[in-house]
Write a protein that holds these residues in place. Sequence first.
Motif, PDB file in Angstrom:
ATOM      1  N   THR A  50       0.816  -1.202   0.150  1.00  0.00           N
ATOM      2  CA  THR A  50      -0.040   0.016   0.017  1.00  0.00           C
ATOM      3  C   THR A  50       0.851   1.300  -0.215  1.00  0.00           C
ATOM      4  OG1 THR A  50      -1.804   0.829   1.065  1.00  0.00           O
ATOM      5  CG2 THR A  50      -0.148   0.203   2.584  1.00  0.00           C
ATOM      6  N   GLU A  51       0.281   2.405  -0.345  1.00  0.00           N
ATOM      7  CA  GLU A  51       1.060   3.638  -0.361  1.00  0.00           C
ATOM      8  C   GLU A  51       0.753   4.384   1.155  1.00  0.00           C
ATOM      9  OE1 GLU A  51       0.171   5.732  -3.697  1.00  0.00           O
ATOM     10  OE2 GLU A  51       1.629   4.454  -5.054  1.00  0.00           O
ATOM     11  N   VAL A  52       2.028   5.001   1.498  1.00  0.00           N
ATOM     12  CA  VAL A  52       2.013   5.907   2.511  1.00  0.00           C
ATOM     13  C   VAL A  52       2.827   7.191   2.266  1.00  0.00           C
ATOM     14  CG1 VAL A  52       1.960   3.994   4.358  1.00  0.00           C
ATOM     15  CG2 VAL A  52       4.120   4.928   3.531  1.00  0.00           C
ATOM     16  N   HIS A  53       2.353   8.235   3.020  1.00  0.00           N
ATOM     17  CA  HIS A  53       3.219   9.279   2.746  1.00  0.00           C
ATOM     18  C   HIS A  53       4.039   9.637   3.836  1.00  0.00           C
ATOM     19  CE1 HIS A  53       3.741  13.272   0.649  1.00  0.00           C
ATOM     20  NE2 HIS A  53       3.763  14.032   2.132  1.00  0.00           N
ATOM     21  N   VAL A  54       5.295  10.043   3.484  1.00  0.00           N
ATOM     22  CA  VAL A  54       6.388  10.533   4.609  1.00  0.00           C
ATOM     23  C   VAL A  54       6.155  12.077   4.383  1.00  0.00           C
ATOM     24  CG1 VAL A  54       8.580  10.599   5.179  1.00  0.00           C
ATOM     25  CG2 VAL A  54       7.654   8.572   4.171  1.00  0.00           C
ATOM     26  N   TRP A  55       5.722  12.769   5.589  1.00  0.00           N
ATOM     27  CA  TRP A  55       5.526  14.188   5.561  1.00  0.00           C
ATOM     28  C   TRP A  55       6.899  15.144   5.772  1.00  0.00           C
ATOM     29  CZ3 TRP A  55       6.668  16.596   9.857  1.00  0.00           C
ATOM     30  CH2 TRP A  55       6.735  15.962  11.100  1.00  0.00           C
ATOM     31  N   THR A 107       9.631  10.107  19.661  1.00  0.00           N
ATOM     32  CA  THR A 107       8.962  11.396  19.880  1.00  0.00           C
ATOM     33  C   THR A 107       9.745  12.405  18.997  1.00  0.00           C
ATOM     34  OG1 THR A 107       8.575  10.573  22.069  1.00  0.00           O
ATOM     35  CG2 THR A 107       8.354  13.058  21.409  1.00  0.00           C
ATOM     36  N   ASP A 108       9.118  13.242  17.916  1.00  0.00           N
ATOM     37  CA  ASP A 108       9.515  14.136  17.348  1.00  0.00           C
ATOM     38  C   ASP A 108       8.274  15.150  16.827  1.00  0.00           C
ATOM     39  OD1 ASP A 108      11.223  15.768  16.005  1.00  0.00           O
ATOM     40  OD2 ASP A 108      11.648  14.376  14.406  1.00  0.00           O
ATOM     41  N   SER A 109       8.569  16.460  16.771  1.00  0.00           N
ATOM     42  CA  SER A 109       7.803  17.448  16.364  1.00  0.00           C
ATOM     43  C   SER A 109       6.515  17.418  16.828  1.00  0.00           C
ATOM     44  CB  SER A 109       7.458  17.156  14.762  1.00  0.00           C
ATOM     45  OG  SER A 109       8.853  17.239  14.158  1.00  0.00           O
ATOM     46  N   GLY A 110       6.327  17.264  18.302  1.00  0.00           N
ATOM     47  CA  GLY A 110       4.969  16.867  18.772  1.00  0.00           C
ATOM     48  C   GLY A 110       4.028  15.545  18.949  1.00  0.00           C
ATOM     49  N   VAL A 125      10.678   2.940   8.887  1.00  0.00           N
ATOM     50  CA  VAL A 125      10.483   4.233   9.223  1.00  0.00           C
ATOM     51  C   VAL A 125       9.556   4.570  10.223  1.00  0.00           C
ATOM     52  CG1 VAL A 125       9.582   6.447   8.322  1.00  0.00           C
ATOM     53  CG2 VAL A 125      11.190   5.377   6.918  1.00  0.00           C
ATOM     54  N   ASN A 126       9.858   5.082  11.300  1.00  0.00           N
ATOM     55  CA  ASN A 126       8.910   5.383  12.435  1.00  0.00           C
ATOM     56  C   ASN A 126       7.603   6.103  11.946  1.00  0.00           C
ATOM     57  OD1 ASN A 126       7.962   6.691  14.817  1.00  0.00           O
ATOM     58  ND2 ASN A 126       8.865   5.147  15.472  1.00  0.00           N
ATOM     59  N   ASN A 127       6.495   5.744  12.497  1.00  0.00           N
ATOM     60  CA  ASN A 127       5.109   6.244  11.699  1.00  0.00           C
ATOM     61  C   ASN A 127       5.134   7.641  12.396  1.00  0.00           C
ATOM     62  OD1 ASN A 127       4.823   3.785  10.840  1.00  0.00           O
ATOM     63  ND2 ASN A 127       2.898   3.264  11.978  1.00  0.00           N
ATOM     64  N   VAL A 128       5.967   8.438  13.253  1.00  0.00           N
ATOM     65  CA  VAL A 128       5.793   9.715  13.654  1.00  0.00           C
ATOM     66  C   VAL A 128       6.043  10.182  12.314  1.00  0.00           C
ATOM     67  CG1 VAL A 128       7.300  11.314  14.781  1.00  0.00           C
ATOM     68  CG2 VAL A 128       6.484   9.528  15.857  1.00  0.00           C
ATOM     69  N   TYR A 129       6.699   9.886  11.331  1.00  0.00           N
ATOM     70  CA  TYR A 129       6.949  10.793  10.223  1.00  0.00           C
ATOM     71  C   TYR A 129       6.200  10.416   8.824  1.00  0.00           C
ATOM     72  CZ  TYR A 129      11.059  11.445  12.990  1.00  0.00           C
ATOM     73  OH  TYR A 129      11.988  11.720  13.998  1.00  0.00           O
ATOM     74  N   ILE A 130       5.177   9.426   9.079  1.00  0.00           N
ATOM     75  CA  ILE A 130       4.182   9.197   8.166  1.00  0.00           C
ATOM     76  C   ILE A 130       2.847   9.582   8.424  1.00  0.00           C
ATOM     77  CG2 ILE A 130       3.131   7.051   6.898  1.00  0.00           C
ATOM     78  CD1 ILE A 130       5.468   5.575   7.971  1.00  0.00           C
TER      79      ILE A 130
END
Length: 143
Positions: free
Chosen positions: A46-51, A102-105, A124-129
Amino acid sequence: MNARATVRTLTTALLVAAATVAGPAATTATGATAGDRTQAGAMEFTEVHVWATGVNVRNHPSGTPAFDQCYTFPSRSNCRVVASVSRATVTAYCQKQGELITDSGYRSRWWTYLESPSGQWGWVNNVYITGDEHLAHVSDCEN
């Protein structure tokens, strides 16, 4: 065969090889153990977006003890950086719990196994997705 199909074929072959080395309880190429296959069905890409920008993609070469450790518990200490990804939509295979980041809140123990734009696969940690801490549209990895 296009490049994406070739990558998926190679990834499936690597997952089958890893499952063979790890034994019968390991994950098969479909993402289910032999006993779960009929109940759970096949996991799908599936596709995910790394923000975020400059997000590390972490992994180790398959067939090594370090790969097994990284797969068992994705973390900064268990997995080396193999690529990076910045603000991109990428292909994901599955997700599992690992080190709390933990990053960016935001904070998450969930890590997604995905293909970087350079073709490297890793965690990749889901914090960034984009999405929740546990992504509803990404299958959980089998242990």
